[in-house]
Design a protein around this motif. Sequence first.
Motif, PDB file in Angstrom:
ATOM      1  N   THR A 166       0.826  -1.201   0.000  1.00 20.72           N
ATOM      2  CA  THR A 166       0.000   0.000   0.000  1.00 20.72           C
ATOM      3  C   THR A 166       0.861   1.252   0.000  1.00 20.72           C
ATOM      4  O   THR A 166       2.009   1.248   0.439  1.00 20.72           O
ATOM      5  N   SER A 167       0.250   2.347  -0.481  1.00 25.29           N
ATOM      6  CA  SER A 167       0.872   3.666  -0.389  1.00 25.29           C
ATOM      7  C   SER A 167       0.460   4.300   0.930  1.00 25.29           C
ATOM      8  O   SER A 167      -0.099   3.652   1.796  1.00 25.29           O
ATOM      9  N   GLY A 168       0.743   5.605   1.094  1.00 26.94           N
ATOM     10  CA  GLY A 168       0.301   6.317   2.283  1.00 26.94           C
ATOM     11  C   GLY A 168       1.367   6.548   3.326  1.00 26.94           C
ATOM     12  O   GLY A 168       1.077   7.072   4.407  1.00 26.94           O
ATOM     13  N   ALA A 169       2.613   6.190   3.011  1.00 24.91           N
ATOM     14  CA  ALA A 169       3.728   6.416   3.930  1.00 24.91           C
ATOM     15  C   ALA A 169       4.970   6.722   3.100  1.00 24.91           C
ATOM     16  O   ALA A 169       4.915   6.755   1.869  1.00 24.91           O
ATOM     17  N   ASP A 170       6.094   6.927   3.770  1.00 20.76           N
ATOM     18  CA  ASP A 170       7.326   7.213   3.048  1.00 20.76           C
ATOM     19  C   ASP A 170       7.999   5.941   2.530  1.00 20.76           C
ATOM     20  O   ASP A 170       9.111   5.983   2.003  1.00 20.76           O
ATOM     21  N   LYS A 171       7.322   4.818   2.683  1.00 27.00           N
ATOM     22  CA  LYS A 171       7.772   3.533   2.171  1.00 27.00           C
ATOM     23  C   LYS A 171       6.552   2.799   1.622  1.00 27.00           C
ATOM     24  O   LYS A 171       5.407   3.221   1.832  1.00 27.00           O
ATOM     25  N   ALA A 172       6.786   1.695   0.943  1.00 24.90           N
ATOM     26  CA  ALA A 172       5.696   0.789   0.589  1.00 24.90           C
ATOM     27  C   ALA A 172       5.388  -0.055   1.820  1.00 24.90           C
ATOM     28  O   ALA A 172       6.249  -0.774   2.313  1.00 24.90           O
ATOM     29  N   ASP A 193      12.316   2.714   0.746  1.00 24.26           N
ATOM     30  CA  ASP A 193      12.292   3.940   1.543  1.00 24.26           C
ATOM     31  C   ASP A 193      12.463   5.168   0.665  1.00 24.26           C
ATOM     32  O   ASP A 193      13.471   5.347  -0.016  1.00 24.26           O
ATOM     33  N   GLY A 194      11.446   6.053   0.700  1.00 20.27           N
ATOM     34  CA  GLY A 194      11.491   7.273  -0.106  1.00 20.27           C
ATOM     35  C   GLY A 194      12.000   8.491   0.634  1.00 20.27           C
ATOM     36  O   GLY A 194      11.876   9.607   0.125  1.00 20.27           O
ATOM     37  N   GLY A 195      12.547   8.292   1.839  1.00 17.25           N
ATOM     38  CA  GLY A 195      13.040   9.431   2.611  1.00 17.25           C
ATOM     39  C   GLY A 195      11.907  10.312   3.092  1.00 17.25           C
ATOM     40  O   GLY A 195      10.994   9.853   3.764  1.00 17.25           O
ATOM     41  N   LYS A 196      11.922  11.574   2.717  1.00 15.31           N
ATOM     42  CA  LYS A 196      10.881  12.510   3.135  1.00 15.31           C
ATOM     43  C   LYS A 196       9.678  12.511   2.195  1.00 15.31           C
ATOM     44  O   LYS A 196       8.690  13.211   2.456  1.00 15.31           O
ATOM     45  N   GLN A 197       9.742  11.752   1.137  1.00 16.81           N
ATOM     46  CA  GLN A 197       8.666  11.730   0.151  1.00 16.81           C
ATOM     47  C   GLN A 197       7.651  10.633   0.475  1.00 16.81           C
ATOM     48  O   GLN A 197       8.016   9.545   0.914  1.00 16.81           O
ATOM     49  N   LEU A 198       6.371  10.911   0.238  1.00 19.52           N
ATOM     50  CA  LEU A 198       5.326   9.914   0.434  1.00 19.52           C
ATOM     51  C   LEU A 198       5.135   9.082  -0.834  1.00 19.52           C
ATOM     52  O   LEU A 198       5.162   9.614  -1.943  1.00 19.52           O
TER      53      LEU A 198
END
Length: 278
Positions: A166-172, A193-198
Amino acid sequence: VVPAGDDGRFLRISINGGVEELAAFDGAWVDCVAAHEKTGLLACSVGRTAHVWGPDVTKPLTFDHPSTVGGLAFDPKGKRLAVAHYGGATIWERREKKRWKMTKFAWAGSHIGATWSPDGKIVVTVMQENALHGWRLRDKANMRMSGYPAKPRSFDWVGNAPHLATSGADKAVCWPFHFKDGPMGQGALCVADGGKQLATIVRGLPGQPTVLAGFQDGAVLMSDLDEWAETRVVRGSTGVEVTAIAVTSSLSHILIGDAEGQVLWSKLLMGGGNARFI
């Protein structure tokens, strides 16, 4: 493909570009759609009503619900239709002589999307709040999946020991469903991990225990379903939010769409622990 739309038309578009109008609803919005390839069943929703077509059927069955339909999904065998709406979900099951049995699953709040576990034993809805909710069909056991910093609007099943990414966080955020009680009592696996990006879009790599995640800044990352797995960069930041990802079943090409209407269609090179465009 059967698209939804605001023109009140429910269409079926063939692979050669032919367009067939299945129904017209006098300008009312067609909100949600679902299709099952093997059974040929098609469904769409207009307001509180779900309309269901079988093969070679011109007049659909209609199923009414207590509020506007938020999501539709056929189960893996195409025998049941899950309908998400305010207050929970309703399951419609095909019986003999074209009869359908209705079963209600209650949970307070607005449910705006639906999906089935690959074994058809659990139905999961996306909620208007920052959460998912699931029910085990045999005993109606509730499965609450919460703790998201943002609304999880994208989801996909990944791997043979299935996880719901799922989406909705800075990671899957990937919930395990291979346990007897599904994700109940289990923690989510967080990868890419997308860091500061959602993360805005997630997609499973067909046939692989691997997830792709697209982010607000346009980056697309890939990771295996392992907390120690290396995160691989498929595409770097573009500054425009990712809104769609698809991969061919042969893993030869990837398609990425963004919020400005741009679409990238490219060969995908797999190997050496990396994925990149060529």
